[in-house]
Scaffold this active site. Structure first.
Site, PDB file in Angstrom:
ATOM      1  CG  HIS A 168      -0.398  -0.049   2.726  1.00 25.53           C
ATOM      2  ND1 HIS A 168       0.191   1.082   3.340  1.00 25.53           N
ATOM      3  CD2 HIS A 168       0.228  -1.116   3.445  1.00 25.53           C
ATOM      4  CE1 HIS A 168       0.634   0.790   4.408  1.00 25.53           C
ATOM      5  NE2 HIS A 168       0.627  -0.551   4.489  1.00 25.53           N
ATOM      6  CG  ASP A 207      -2.993   3.639   2.518  1.00 28.05           C
ATOM      7  OD1 ASP A 207      -2.507   2.434   1.946  1.00 28.05           O
ATOM      8  OD2 ASP A 207      -3.937   3.515   3.447  1.00 28.05           O
ATOM      9  CG  ASP A 228       2.965   0.487   7.926  1.00 29.29           C
ATOM     10  OD1 ASP A 228       2.762  -0.256   6.967  1.00 29.29           O
ATOM     11  OD2 ASP A 228       2.210   0.510   8.869  1.00 29.29           O
ATOM     12  CD  GLU A 273      -2.620  -2.056   5.450  1.00 28.18           C
ATOM     13  OE1 GLU A 273      -2.538  -3.160   6.019  1.00 28.18           O
ATOM     14  OE2 GLU A 273      -2.244  -1.028   5.750  1.00 28.18           O
ATOM     15  CD  GLU A 274      -1.297   2.094   7.698  1.00 25.91           C
ATOM     16  OE1 GLU A 274      -1.998   1.628   8.430  1.00 25.91           O
ATOM     17  OE2 GLU A 274      -0.003   1.849   7.419  1.00 25.91           O
ATOM     18  CD  GLU A 292       2.007  -4.073   5.599  1.00 25.24           C
ATOM     19  OE1 GLU A 292       2.612  -3.125   6.367  1.00 25.24           O
ATOM     20  OE2 GLU A 292       0.697  -3.711   5.323  1.00 25.24           O
ATOM     21  CG  HIS A 296       1.128   3.180  12.349  1.00 18.89           C
ATOM     22  ND1 HIS A 296       0.074   2.647  12.473  1.00 18.89           N
ATOM     23  CD2 HIS A 296       1.337   2.938  11.252  1.00 18.89           C
ATOM     24  CE1 HIS A 296      -0.495   2.060  11.508  1.00 18.89           C
ATOM     25  NE2 HIS A 296       0.383   2.177  10.645  1.00 18.89           N
TER      26      HIS A 296
END
Length: 366
Positions: free
Chosen positions: A66, A68, A97, A127-128, A156, A341
Site C-alpha cells: 500500500h 497510503d 510502513d 490499507e491504513e 510489510e 505509525h
C-alpha cells in the site's frame, strides 16, 4: 534513479489514506510502457495492478503493498514528508510502513530482465483505513479476469531485531464481540427494586477475561478473549443503571471461530438477559513452511544476508489476508518493525538496499 532516490521520492508524497497524492501517476511513469496496468478504483480509493508477462508459463508471482500512510501527527523533529537522511537512517512518515517495501519491489521488478512466467505488483491507497475498498476489490477484479497470482509477497515490515530475522507465513484473524446486559434501573438506596447489570457481570468477568479458547500450536499463539471496553451508568452515585455494554476482541487462530466463541458466551451468560453480536474483520491463514513461496523467500534472505529467518504469525492484520483468501501462497517480508505509525518514523538505508536485493534474488531464482 537509485533505490534510495526512489525511496525518498515515494516518501515525499503526502499519501494519507485514501489520497494517493499523485503517487500512482509517478509509478506509472517510473515503470513505463513495458508494464500493463489494470485500474480497479472504488469511489475515492485507488487500486493499481501492474503486470508483465515474460512468457506464457503458468507461474504468477505478485508483490503487494500500500502507498497510503497514517497521519503524521505532531512533534516531529523534521517535516514528516520531507525525507531526512541522517546517520544512515531515513526519517519520514511511511519509511517503515511501508514505502520501504514498495520502493524495494518496484525497483526489483523494473530491473528484472527475465522471469519464468508473469510478474506483477498490486498497490492500493486504502490499507491504513477500513481496507474494504482496496486490495480486496482489486483481487476480486483479477478473479473475474482469471488472473489471480499463484504466489504473493507482501512487503510489510516484519523483522524484529535485525534485518532478515523474521518473515510472516500467516496471520491470526480478528473477531469483535459486542455484548449488552439488560438490567432494571432504580434508586441506589433500594437495590432490591432494581437489577444492577454491573453486579450481574462482576462474578462472570473473572471467567471471561483473558479466556483461552485454544492452546495454539507451532504456528499460532492461543486465541485469547481481550476485553476492550465496559460502560454502564450515568456517572452519578444514586442511580442503578439499566444496562451494561461490553466489547471484546479475539485474535483467533485456525482452531477458534465465531461459533465456538458464541457457545462460550452463551454458557457464561445463560441466566442473564443479554444480547450479543460479533463481527469478523479478518480470518486466520497459514502458508505451509514447506511451500515453494516460503522456501524461496527463505533462500533469498539467506543468500542476501546469511540469515535463516524465523516464521511468525504475530501482529495485527494486513492485506496478506486477502491474497490468501483468494488462493495465493502468501508471505510477508520487509524491514525492521519498531517505529511504524510513530513520531520520527525511520528505517535504515542498509535495510532498504538489502530488501531490494532479497526481492531481486527471489525473482531471479524463483
Amino acid at each position: 534513479m537509485t533505490i534510495i532516490e526512489l525511496f525518498k521520492k515515494l516518501l515525499q508524497f503526502k499519501s494519507i489514506t485514501p489520497d494517493d497524492a499523485g503517487t500512482f501517476e509517478f509509478i506509472d511513469e517510473y515503470l513505463g510502457n513495458e508494464w500493463e496496468c489494470i485500474v480497479s478504483d472504488y469511489e475515492d480509493v485507488k487500486n493499481r495492478f501492474y503486470y508483465k508477462k515474460f512468457n506464457n508459463k503458468n507461474q504468477h508471482l505478485c508483490f503487494g503493498g500500500h502507498i497510503d500512510v497514517v497521519p503524521a501527527g505532531s512533534n516531529w523533529d523534521t517535516d514528516p514528508f520531507e525525507p531526512l537522511e541522517k546517520d544512515g537512517q531515513i526519517f519520514a512518515r511511511g519509511a517503515q510502513d511501508m514505502k520501504s517495501g514498495v520502493a524495494a519491489f518496484l525497483y526489483a521488478c523494473k530491473h528484472t530482465e527475465y522471469f519464468d512466467g508473469t510478474l506483477s505488483i498490486l498497490l492500493t491507497s486504502d490499507e491504513e483505513g477500513d481496507g474494504i475498498h482496496g486490495t480486496v476489490i482489486a483481487l476480486e477484479d483479477l478473479k473475474k479476469r482469471n488472473f489471480l497470482p499463484d504466489y504473493a509477497v507482501i512487503a510489510e515490515p516484519t523483522c524484529e531485531k535485525v534485518f532478515g530475522d523474521s518473515i510472516k507465513i500467516g496471520r491470526r484473524g480478528s473477531i469483535n464481540g459486542y455484548l449488552t446486559l439488560q438490567g432494571i434501573q432504580g434508586h441506589a438506596a433500594y437495590p432490591e427494586r432494581a437489577v444492577n447489570p454491573i453486579h450481574l457481570i462482576s462474578t462472570i468477568l473473572p471467567n471471561i477475561a483473558s479466556h483461552r479458547f485454544d492452546n495454539g500450536d507451532e504456528s499460532f499463539s492461543p486465541s485469547v478473549l481481550t476485553i476492550t471496553d465496559i460502560r454502564a451508568g450515568l456517572q452519578v452515585t444514586n442511580l442503578t443503571p439499566d444496562k451494561l455494554n461490553l466489547m471484546f476482541n479475539v485474535r483467533n487462530s485456525t482452531k477458534t471461530n465465531q461459533e465456538s466463541i458464541k457457545d462460550f458466551i452463551d454458557s457464561e451468560f445463560k441466566n442473564i438477559d443479554y444480547t450479543f453480536r460479533m463481527t469478523q474483520s479478518s480470518y486466520p491463514f497459514i502458508t505451509s513452511a514447506s511451500s515453494k513461496m516460503v522456501k524461496k523467500i527463505n533462500d533469498s534472505i539467506y543468500k542476501t544476508v546469511n540469515i535463516r529467518p524465523q516464521y511468525s504469525t504475530a501482529g495485527g492484520t494486513s492485506d496478506a489476508r486477502f491474497f490468501s483468501r483468494y488462493g495465493s501462497d502468501t508471505i510477508e517480508f520487509g524491514v525492521i518493525n519498531d517505529k511504524i505509525h510513530s513520531i520520527n518514523e525511520r528505517t535504515s538505508i542498509n535495510e532498504v538496499e538489502n530488501l531490494t536485493k532479497v526481492f531481486s534474488n527471489l525473482i531471479e531464482d524463483f
